[in-house]
Design a protein around this motif. Sequence first.
Motif, PDB file in Angstrom:
ATOM      1  N   ILE A 134      10.235   5.221   7.782  1.00  0.00           N
ATOM      2  CA  ILE A 134      10.163   5.500   6.323  1.00  0.00           C
ATOM      3  C   ILE A 134       9.736   4.028   5.786  1.00  0.00           C
ATOM      4  CG2 ILE A 134      12.689   4.978   6.034  1.00  0.00           C
ATOM      5  CD1 ILE A 134      12.302   6.621   3.492  1.00  0.00           C
ATOM      6  N   CYS A 135       8.801   3.675   5.012  1.00  0.00           N
ATOM      7  CA  CYS A 135       8.412   2.741   4.228  1.00  0.00           C
ATOM      8  C   CYS A 135       8.510   2.857   2.759  1.00  0.00           C
ATOM      9  CB  CYS A 135       6.902   2.191   4.578  1.00  0.00           C
ATOM     10  SG  CYS A 135       6.241   0.623   4.050  1.00  0.00           S
ATOM     11  N   ASP A 136       9.095   1.826   2.246  1.00  0.00           N
ATOM     12  CA  ASP A 136       9.255   1.812   0.836  1.00  0.00           C
ATOM     13  C   ASP A 136       7.953   1.360   0.037  1.00  0.00           C
ATOM     14  OD1 ASP A 136       9.983   1.292  -1.953  1.00  0.00           O
ATOM     15  OD2 ASP A 136      11.610   0.072  -1.646  1.00  0.00           O
ATOM     16  N   ARG A 137       7.158   1.939  -0.667  1.00  0.00           N
ATOM     17  CA  ARG A 137       5.941   1.576  -1.343  1.00  0.00           C
ATOM     18  C   ARG A 137       6.113   1.585  -2.893  1.00  0.00           C
ATOM     19  NH1 ARG A 137       1.737   5.708   0.475  1.00  0.00           N
ATOM     20  NH2 ARG A 137       0.183   4.268  -0.272  1.00  0.00           N
ATOM     21  N   SER A 138       7.215   1.303  -3.250  1.00  0.00           N
ATOM     22  CA  SER A 138       7.475   1.458  -4.721  1.00  0.00           C
ATOM     23  C   SER A 138       6.634   0.153  -5.538  1.00  0.00           C
ATOM     24  CB  SER A 138       9.075   1.105  -4.925  1.00  0.00           C
ATOM     25  OG  SER A 138       9.709   2.270  -4.498  1.00  0.00           O
ATOM     26  N   HIS A 139       6.310  -0.772  -4.824  1.00  0.00           N
ATOM     27  CA  HIS A 139       5.549  -1.882  -5.455  1.00  0.00           C
ATOM     28  C   HIS A 139       4.199  -1.430  -5.637  1.00  0.00           C
ATOM     29  CE1 HIS A 139       5.231  -2.382  -1.145  1.00  0.00           C
ATOM     30  NE2 HIS A 139       4.076  -3.014  -1.244  1.00  0.00           N
ATOM     31  N   TRP A 140       3.717  -0.190  -5.203  1.00  0.00           N
ATOM     32  CA  TRP A 140       2.400   0.129  -5.581  1.00  0.00           C
ATOM     33  C   TRP A 140       2.454   0.819  -6.903  1.00  0.00           C
ATOM     34  CZ3 TRP A 140      -1.644   2.030  -1.746  1.00  0.00           C
ATOM     35  CH2 TRP A 140      -1.503   1.197  -0.299  1.00  0.00           C
ATOM     36  N   GLY A 141       1.139   0.732  -7.605  1.00  0.00           N
ATOM     37  CA  GLY A 141       1.317   1.172  -8.931  1.00  0.00           C
ATOM     38  C   GLY A 141       1.368   2.770  -9.042  1.00  0.00           C
TER      39      GLY A 141
END
Length: 327
Positions: free
Chosen positions: A23-30
């Motif tokens: 699992i990768c946190d991509r919350s910094h993507w728009g």
Amino acid sequence: MSTSATNSQDTAAIQAAQEGVAICDRSHWGRIKVADDDRLRFLHNQSTNDFQTLKPNQGCDTVFVTSTARTIDLVTAYVMEDAVLLLVSPNRREFLMQWLDRYIFFADKVQLTDVTDETATFSLLGPKSDAIVEKLGAGTIIGQVYGNHLSFDGIRVAVGSGLASFGYTLILPVALKETVWNKIVELGAVPMSDRAWEELRITQGRPAPEHELTDDYNPLEAGLWQTISFNKGCYIGQETIARLNTYKGVKQHLWGINLNAGVEPGTTITAGDEKVGKLTSITETAEGYRGLGYIRSKAGGAGLQVQVGEVAGEIVEIPFVSHEYPE
């Protein structure tokens, strides 16, 4: 944390993406929400894929390009009942908000909202992702086509990991972020750092803004054929892309490169005495250095022996891209 500990965690996460689930946190993507009556027509006219045929709970990858078909960003779009949610690269969020706003004219019924701060995004990667999705209660999405998505308990689960790895993308309210992350980790997913994601991005060949997606390259050179509709009507950059396709005008392609040592992105790639391309990204993996670069079509492809500056390399296939129109 020591470098060796970080490296071993990254190695474990990459192995999980290949054999289990990470699992990768991509919350910094728009995340940009496009709403109102003209939303599908508007996106259809602003990017390379066919939005007019998409129904709610379907999605696609699309490329935003300039009028001369130079790449701005590779974006994943999720069509909902009342809006379209765009997942955009971290360093393209503000630019794309301004870019899209510029093309909304007085009569257009289009509303743009940046919902990045109020939402979170995770990627599940690996062959055992189905089991996690099933346990979360979204089992009906299993086996559906790329880009399809469903919503349950405020969480949107979509087919596709964002890389070439099998998996899913989750978009959820930021208030649920910690709870959902912890639950997925408890179910056996191995947390993946941004550095490990970047290693996979490069080894699998997903092009990124400021590296492979720049004013120097068009989407066909970047190998993003699956994001382009050649049957739809006019859109920004369409004439250039159609001409390149019709006249087989793609002069260079994005490839992977196995390297014997590290070298700076931007370094010239040569084959014999001839300049054949440029290195755009590089990462160090457990198997050695891997890079991405554009190689002139006439020079050759997989198996070509090259020099990247002073460093020997070999051109290799990358699974994220294709080098011709998919039949």
